[in-house]
Scaffold this active site. Structure first.
Site, PDB file in Angstrom:
ATOM      1  N   ALA A   1      14.704 -12.053  47.749  1.00  0.00           N
ATOM      2  CA  ALA A   1      13.392 -11.772  47.156  1.00  0.00           C
ATOM      3  C   ALA A   1      12.707 -10.621  47.883  1.00  0.00           C
ATOM      4  O   ALA A   1      11.486 -10.492  47.843  1.00  0.00           O
ATOM      5  CB  ALA A   1      12.518 -13.023  47.196  1.00  0.00           C
TER       6      ALA A   1
ATOM      7  N   LYS B   1      11.416   0.854  51.823  1.00  0.00           N
ATOM      8  CA  LYS B   1      11.098   0.930  50.388  1.00  0.00           C
ATOM      9  C   LYS B   1       9.716   0.377  50.051  1.00  0.00           C
ATOM     10  O   LYS B   1       8.985   0.967  49.251  1.00  0.00           O
ATOM     11  CB  LYS B   1      12.171   0.212  49.572  1.00  0.00           C
ATOM     12  CG  LYS B   1      13.520   0.926  49.570  1.00  0.00           C
ATOM     13  CD  LYS B   1      14.522   0.207  48.685  1.00  0.00           C
ATOM     14  CE  LYS B   1      15.847   0.929  48.670  1.00  0.00           C
ATOM     15  NZ  LYS B   1      16.818   0.295  47.750  1.00  0.00           N
TER      16      LYS B   1
ATOM     17  N   ALA C   1      11.304 -20.242  49.905  1.00  0.00           N
ATOM     18  CA  ALA C   1      10.909 -20.382  48.503  1.00  0.00           C
ATOM     19  C   ALA C   1       9.531 -19.779  48.241  1.00  0.00           C
ATOM     20  O   ALA C   1       9.274 -19.245  47.154  1.00  0.00           O
ATOM     21  CB  ALA C   1      10.933 -21.852  48.106  1.00  0.00           C
TER      22      ALA C   1
ATOM     23  N   GLY D   1      28.287  -2.793  44.976  1.00  0.00           N
ATOM     24  CA  GLY D   1      27.195  -1.967  44.493  1.00  0.00           C
ATOM     25  C   GLY D   1      27.439  -0.478  44.544  1.00  0.00           C
ATOM     26  O   GLY D   1      26.485   0.300  44.427  1.00  0.00           O
TER      27      GLY D   1
ATOM     28  N   TYR E   1      28.011  -2.493  49.474  1.00  0.00           N
ATOM     29  CA  TYR E   1      29.324  -1.936  49.170  1.00  0.00           C
ATOM     30  C   TYR E   1      30.048  -1.632  50.471  1.00  0.00           C
ATOM     31  O   TYR E   1      29.431  -1.440  51.529  1.00  0.00           O
ATOM     32  CB  TYR E   1      29.201  -0.666  48.316  1.00  0.00           C
ATOM     33  CG  TYR E   1      28.364   0.414  48.957  1.00  0.00           C
ATOM     34  CD1 TYR E   1      28.935   1.376  49.788  1.00  0.00           C
ATOM     35  CD2 TYR E   1      26.988   0.466  48.750  1.00  0.00           C
ATOM     36  CE1 TYR E   1      28.166   2.349  50.390  1.00  0.00           C
ATOM     37  CE2 TYR E   1      26.206   1.435  49.346  1.00  0.00           C
ATOM     38  CZ  TYR E   1      26.803   2.376  50.156  1.00  0.00           C
ATOM     39  OH  TYR E   1      26.034   3.338  50.758  1.00  0.00           O
TER      40      TYR E   1
END
EC number: 1.1.1.25
Length: 279
Positions: A130, A68, A156, A245, A223
């Site tokens: 993230a 992606k 983080a 999902g 899912y």
């Protein structure tokens, strides 16, 4: 007789993808004629595979993990939401060899949350992860104006970079997103927990916030046929409304289909029922 529209999905792994069946059902509801195929690739070969697909008549493609973010660097133009996400799940050809990259993940999630009666506005959210999946949904979640969104990620620094990018784009005020390396560091009750990591794929348990609101709900972007580990954790913690999902998968696919085929949005209720029925 309608001509056949050539569509596909790129990913790795990809054999498990339900996208061909979902889009075939969309085509059935609208009496379209499509040929939707799975395409396995590697990061090194992904750009060439995409170029070949469209050069040989491809008229639209989905992109799933792990491509992606890489797809965002391949396209000629990005939609606003894809630019905000830094990730693309839908490729749309236009002009002579030009590609538009869009991201329908966030839209799919928001529609499914609303279908399930889960409100985001003025709620406290905890989003785990993230990476590309989180990037695809957070801009749309922020548009719903949650009271606060805790971004929980073991690294983080990665979460802080995402927060900084969103702030630079003017999408979020500095105090709207709070970064935590562990959910145990969250010191207020959470209303909605969303898992945007791949933890459920390998059965990994996540550390949950110590405080959940009385009507806390949960959503796992993953899912499966059975409740995911994250869903089981939330149920054990007392969450009343817990979902996987699957609905998001259908809704984001419907958004992609409409971008390629135009006209009205496909009937997702019919497709959802058909997909949930054992074949």
């Amino acid at each position: 007789m309608k001509s056949v529209t050539s569509l596909g999905v790129f990913g790795n792994p990809i054999a498990h993808s339900l996208s061909p069946r979902i889009h075939a059902l969309f085509a059935q509801t609208r009496q379209d004629s499509i040929n939707y195929q799975r395409y396995l690739s590697t990061p090194g070969h992904f750009p060439r595979r995409v170029a070949e697909f469209f050069r040989h008549g491809g008229q639209g493609a989905n992109v799933t993990l792990p491509f992606k973010q890489q797809a965002a660097s391949l396209v000629t133009k990005l939609s606003d939401r894809a630019r905000l996400a830094g990730a693309v799940n839908t490729l749309i050809p236009y002009g002579n060899g030009l590609l538009l990259g869009d991201n329908t993940d966030g839209e799919g999630l928001i529609i499914d949350l609303k279908n399930k009666g889960l409100n985001v506005s003025e709620r406290s959210l905890a989003v785990f992860g993230a990476g590309g999946s989180a990037r695809g949904i957070i801009p749309l979640l922020l548009e719903q104006k949650p009271r606060c969104l805790y971004l929980v990620n073991r690294t983080a620094k990665k979460a802080e970079m995402l927060k900084s990018q969103l702030e630079t784009l003017g999408l979020v005020a500095a105090n709207r997103i709070q970064v935590r390396s562990s959910a145990s560091e969250i010191d207020e009750p959470i209303d909605l927990l969303i898992n945007a990591t791949s933890s459920s794929l390998n059965g990994q348990r996540l550390t949950l916030p110590p405080l959940l609101s009385e009507n806390a709900s949960g959503y796992d972007l993953m899912y499966a046929d059975q409740p995911t580990v994250f869903m089981e954790q939330l149920t054990q913690a007392g969450c009343k409304n817990v979902s996987d999902g699957f609905g998001m998968l259908i809704e984001q696919a419907a958004s992609s289909y409409q971008l390629w085929m135009g006209d009205e949005r496909p009937d997702t209720a019919f497709v959802m029922a058909e997909m949930r029925t054992p074949s």
